[in-house]
Structure formats: structure tokens, C-alpha cells
Design an enzyme around this catalytic site. Structure first.
Site, short mmCIF file in Angstrom:
data_model
loop_
_atom_site.label_atom_id
_atom_site.label_comp_id
_atom_site.label_asym_id
_atom_site.label_seq_id
_atom_site.Cartn_x
_atom_site.Cartn_y
_atom_site.Cartn_z
CG HIS A 133 -1.90 0.92 1.43
ND1 HIS A 133 -1.67 2.24 1.75
CD2 HIS A 133 -3.24 0.80 1.31
CE1 HIS A 133 -2.83 2.87 1.83
NE2 HIS A 133 -3.81 2.02 1.56
CG ASP A 211 0.47 -2.00 6.06
OD1 ASP A 211 -0.42 -2.01 6.95
OD2 ASP A 211 0.28 -1.54 4.91
CD GLN A 214 -6.79 -3.98 4.37
OE1 GLN A 214 -7.77 -4.63 4.70
NE2 GLN A 214 -6.90 -2.75 3.90
CE LYS A 237 -7.26 -0.01 6.44
NZ LYS A 237 -7.98 0.68 5.38
CB CYS A 379 -4.08 3.47 -1.30
SG CYS A 379 -5.48 4.53 -1.04
N1 ALA Z 1 -6.27 1.23 2.36
C1 ALA Z 1 -7.68 1.27 2.33
C2 ALA Z 1 -8.25 0.44 1.23
O1 ALA Z 1 -7.62 -0.48 0.79
C3 ALA Z 1 -8.20 2.64 2.33
O2 ALA Z 1 -9.34 0.70 0.80
#
Ligand code: ALA
Length: 424
Positions: A133, A211, A214, A237, A379
Site C-alpha cells: 500500500h 503493515d 489488513q 478497520k 492506494c
Molecule cells: N487502504 C484502504 C483500502 O484499501 C483505504 O481501501
């Protein structure tokens, strides 16, 4: 034990009993029940999180670490307690390792500005991967530019889209100073073997930044087992509020670093000619912090822990497999990322393209059906445009409040797109 509150209004239910905890599903989008398939962008918030934030502002709003009165003491203890919850949630050594920041992006920038500034020099190597990202790329690009360091990218395996471990070996053989990588891709859904990559990076003498924006919201995570040096994620998230995120780092490492922001809360003492820092983790939190955000994040951790992260992961695996099987059967639809056979290495993120239709048109037609998806480069422009070779992609992503009926509605929306655009 988690107490589940009943919804006040009727919420359309498929096979999912968690949806009732999320008031947003009482609203409609374009006259249709809201189907939210954009959790990789931001997740929805359960009533318990909203109530915790509301309770703070209504009943004990006061600044932390300052007031000698009852409500200030309660605010301080609830805020601090939320760090204890977060530390336990990711199995950190202690709450002293939990620095609150605005989001994962800020966490990575702090690692780059505090550790990077003093440890990266001219000609040093920084290793990233091709699926990062922007948040785990641009801070390192800025640092490399300032310092004259060199960035290498670990490639993706052409056969399965996962990280090519021989490319990692090649990059590590050059003895880089830093390896920064994603724990779960927000585009491809790939879950990386964080523990193994960290082990190899440490063996090569590198510091490791992960990171985890997610991964933490969707699976059990153990930072001590992974052994990362810096670990970054966002509250919003993981069912928490926006504006609060976490930088986890090993205690010794945090002790050794200089703060990058000065002001209230991060100092122990200031004289006209000298200053000393507060204890961890406050040393990195200048100014009045996001108190309600921390308390809300604590409530989100309580909620997720009540469900159980194994259950969250199993639920999303089942949904992702179901969605991948459905999409595979639709002509002119291309899915990116590992197949449904490989669910151990795949999270609940599915990027896809419909032949000849721009992803923005896809998202707009989904919207007309009450279905929220994301369209764009997510992104991760280098991955999408340079590595995958497309301008943008449509993406659906899941959380605990989704069910098979949401995916069935999404599949109907795809059929509608195909009909409108006369796709075969
Ligand atoms: N990084 C976030 C996305 O993947 C905002 O939507």
C-alpha cells in the site's frame, strides 16, 4: 462474556446474526437494504463501540493524565485500560509497547522518522514488496530520498501471485538495513508468512516493519511469535473509530528511539535548558490524545474478542470461498489473487474486473443496488498499474457482518452490469 444488544429497528438478515449489532444496517442506500462490501477501506461499528464513545462524552469527559478529580481519573483509567486490551489482543509484551497514533499510515511514518532517520544512511538497502500500500511505500521513498538509500522490491510469483521467496532471498543477500512488508494485501487478499519473512530478514541483519492494517482486524495475530520490530494497524478497520491507530514496537527499541513530536504528555520534565521524556508509551504521544478513540478501540477489541478472532477468520474464509466459487462461474469476470483452494493464504478481499467495463461504472451500478464496493487503484498504484497492468479494479471485502446473501446480491449486481454494458 459479550452481551449482544438487539437492534431497535428491523435489519435485513440473511444467515448472519452479528448484523443486528451494527446500527448502520438499519439504513437504506438508494432505497435498498445496505450491503456493505468495503471493509478493507473501513469497517462498520457495532453498537457497543458507539455506546462506549457516547458514554465517555456524556458521563466522564475529561483530559487524561492531568485532572485530580473523579471523572478525569476514570477517563485516564479507561484510556490506559484500552491499551492493556490492545496489548493482550496482539500478544504484545506489555501496554508500554502500544503507541496510539492516528492510523497505520502514521505509525509507519513514525517508524521512518524516528528509527529510519537515525539508522538509514547513504547507500543502505531498504526492501519492500511489489504489493505494498502507498502507506508502506511512500514513507520509505521519502526516507530513501533524504538519505540516499536504495529500495529493492520483492517480486510476486508469476504462477500464484504470492511473494516470490527466491526474490526475497536475492534482496536479503544484499544485507539491507530494513525490510517492510504487508501482512495482508488490500488488493490481492494475499496473507504473507510474516513470521518466516521476519526470521529471514533478521538473519540478514535487517529491522522489520509490518503493515498489519489488513490482518489485525481479521485474524489472530501474535506479535511476539512473529517477532517484528515495528507493527502498524488502524482502529477504524477493526470495528473501532477513525482517528486512532497503533504502532507496536519492541520495548527496547522504543526505549532507544528519540520522540519525533514534542509537547504535553510526552515529557517528564522541562527546564529552560533541558528536557526529559515520559515513560513508554506516552513518550511518543505529544498533546492531548484521542481519548474517545482509544476508549472506542478498546470496545472494538472487546467486541472482536467476544466473537473470537478464529471465528472471524473462519467466517471470512467461508464467505471468500463462496464468493470466489460464484465469480469463477461468471463469464468475462477476472478475479485477482489466490484461488479458493488456497484459503490459508487468502483474506476476505476480492479484486475483480468485468471485461470492457470501467470499475467506476461497476461500483455505480452496485451502488444503485444498495451494494457498497470500492473501485480504483486501492492506494497501491504500483501494484495495480505497473505489476497487474490495469488502470483500476473493483473490489469487495468482508467482515463479520457479511453473509452469503450479500454475495448473492453482489452477483446479481454483476449480472446487471453485464446486461447494461452488453458484456457476453
Ligand atoms: N487502504 C484502504 C483500502 O484499501 C483505504 O481501501
Amino acid at each position: 462474556m459479550m452481551i449482544r444488544l438487539a437492534g431497535t429497528k428491523k435489519i435485513a438478515r440473511g444467515t448472519n446474526s452479528y448484523k443486528v449489532d451494527f446500527p448502520i444496517f438499519e439504513t437504506k442506500m438508494n432505497g435498498k437494504p445496505l450491503i456493505y462490501l468495503d471493509s478493507a477501506s473501513t469497517s462498520q461499528k457495532p453498537r457497543q463501540v458507539l455506546e462506549a464513545i457516547d458514554d465517555f462524552y456524556r458521563n466522564y469527559n475529561a483530559n487524561v493524565h492531568r485532572g485530580i478529580y473523579k471523572i478525569a481519573e476514570k477517563a485516564t483509567s479507561e484510556y490506559t485500560n484500552s491499551k492493556e486490551k490492545v496489548a493482550k489482543f496482539i500478544n504484545a509484551g506489555s501496554m508500554q509497547e502500544i503507541v496510539y497514533v492516528r492510523n497505520a499510515t502514521e505509525a509507519i511514518n513514525i517508524a521512518a522518522l524516528s528509527w529510519g532517520e537515525h539508522n538509514i544512511g547513504k547507500g543502505d538497502g531498504i526492501v519492500l514488496t511489489q504489493m505494498e500500500h502507498h502507506s508502506n511505500m511512500v514513507p520509505w521513498m521519502l526516507l530513501a530520498k533524504r538519505k540516499g538509500a536504495k529500495i529493492d522490491y520483492v517480486e510476486l510469483d508469476k504462477r500464484n501471485g504470492k511473494l516470490d521467496m527466491s526474490s526475497l532471498k536475492y534482496a536479503l543477500d544484499k544485507r539491507p538495513k530494513l525490510v517492510a512488508f504487508t501482512h495482508a494485501s488490500n488488493v490481492l487478499g494475499i496473507i504473507t508468512d510474516a513470521k518466516e519473512i521476519t526470521r529471514r530478514a533478521h538473519k540478514a541483519g535487517a529491522t522489520v516493519v509490518i503493515d498489519a492494517a489488513q490482518s489485525v482486524p481479521h485474524m489472530e495475530v501474535d506479535v511476539r511469535d512473529i517477532d517484528s520490530d515495528f507493527f502498524a494497524f488502524s482502529g477504524h478497520k477493526m470495528l473501532g473509530p477513525t482517528g486512532i491507530g497503533v504502532l507496536h514496537a519492541k520495548r527496547d527499541l522504543l526505549e532507544s528511539l528519540e520522540p519525533i513530536m514534542g509537547g504535553g504528555d510526552m515529557i517528564r520534565s522541562v527546564l529552560y535548558d533541558s528536557v526529559s521524556w515520559n515513560d513508554l508509551p506516552w513518550k511518543f504521544e505529544a498533546g492531548t490524545p484521542d481519548i474517545s478513540g482509544g476508549i472506542g478501540l478498546g470496545a472494538a477489541v472487546d467486541y472482536l474478542s467476544g466473537v473470537g478472532m478464529r471465528k472471524v477468520r473462519e467466517h471470512e474464509k467461508k464467505l471468500t470461498r463462496y464468493a470466489l466459487e460464484k465469480l469463477k462461474g461468471i463469464k468475462s469476470v477476472t478475479v485477482y489473487g489466490p484461488e479458493e483452494k488456497d484459503m490459508e493464504n487468502r483474506g476476505g478481499v476480492i479484486s475483480f474486473a468485468i471485461e470492457g467495463v470501467h470499475p467506476h461504472d461497476v461500483a455505480q451500478i452496485f451502488d444503485s443496488e444498495g451494494v457498497a464496493i470500492r473501485a480504483g487503484h486501492h492506494c497501491a498504484m504500483p501494484l495495480v498499474t505497473q505489476r497487474l497492468g490495469v488502470a483500476s479494479l473493483s473490489r469487495m471485502s468482508f467482515h463479520i457482518y457479511n453473509d452469503e446473501s450479500d454475495i448473492d446480491t453482489a452477483v446479481k449486481a454483476i449480472e446487471k452490469v453485464k446486461k447494461i454494458f452488453r458484456v457476453k
